[in-house]
Design a protein around this motif. Structure first.
Motif, PDB file in Angstrom:
ATOM      1  N   PRO A 170       0.811  -1.222   0.000  1.00 30.89           N
ATOM      2  CA  PRO A 170       0.000   0.000   0.000  1.00 30.89           C
ATOM      3  C   PRO A 170       0.846   1.275   0.000  1.00 30.89           C
ATOM      4  N   TRP A 187       2.221   1.768  -3.640  1.00 27.86           N
ATOM      5  CA  TRP A 187       1.171   2.152  -4.579  1.00 27.86           C
ATOM      6  C   TRP A 187       0.703   3.582  -4.331  1.00 27.86           C
ATOM      7  N   THR A 188       0.577   3.956  -3.067  1.00 31.12           N
ATOM      8  CA  THR A 188       0.151   5.317  -2.741  1.00 31.12           C
ATOM      9  C   THR A 188       1.185   6.333  -3.206  1.00 31.12           C
ATOM     10  N   THR A 217       1.189   6.622  -7.037  1.00 27.09           N
ATOM     11  CA  THR A 217      -0.014   7.299  -7.523  1.00 27.09           C
ATOM     12  C   THR A 217       0.081   8.808  -7.310  1.00 27.09           C
ATOM     13  N   ILE A 218       0.527   9.216  -6.125  1.00 23.79           N
ATOM     14  CA  ILE A 218       0.631  10.646  -5.835  1.00 23.79           C
ATOM     15  C   ILE A 218       1.707  11.294  -6.706  1.00 23.79           C
ATOM     16  N   GLY A 233       4.671   8.317   1.138  1.00 26.05           N
ATOM     17  CA  GLY A 233       5.073   6.925   0.966  1.00 26.05           C
ATOM     18  C   GLY A 233       6.014   6.470   2.064  1.00 26.05           C
TER      19      GLY A 233
END
Length: 66
Positions: free
Chosen positions: A11, A14-15, A18-19, A53
């Motif tokens: 997680p 991925w976060t 994405t950001i 992250g």
């Protein structure tokens, strides 16, 4: 010797990705529109993605060390 290949599927990773991706889109649009504010905002969002992250990794949402 067996190697673990999870390729960063966590997680936190991925976060962060994405950001940072959203920030690069914002910065790219700002760059093409000749907007220093938009470009700077994109850079700021990308930096926030890296920090978020890392914070998520420190909270336990990243890869667990063996």
């Amino acid at each position: 010797m067996t190697a673990r290949h999870d390729h960063g599927n966590t997680p936190a990773a991925w976060t962060a990705v994405t950001i940072v991706f959203i920030g690069s889109v914002v910065g790219g649009v700002g760059l093409t529109q000749d907007s220093p504010v938009g470009f700077g905002a994109g850079l700021a969002v990308m930096a926030m993605g890296a920090v978020i992250g890392k914070l998520m990794q420190m909270m336990g949402f990243g890869r667990q060390r063996a």
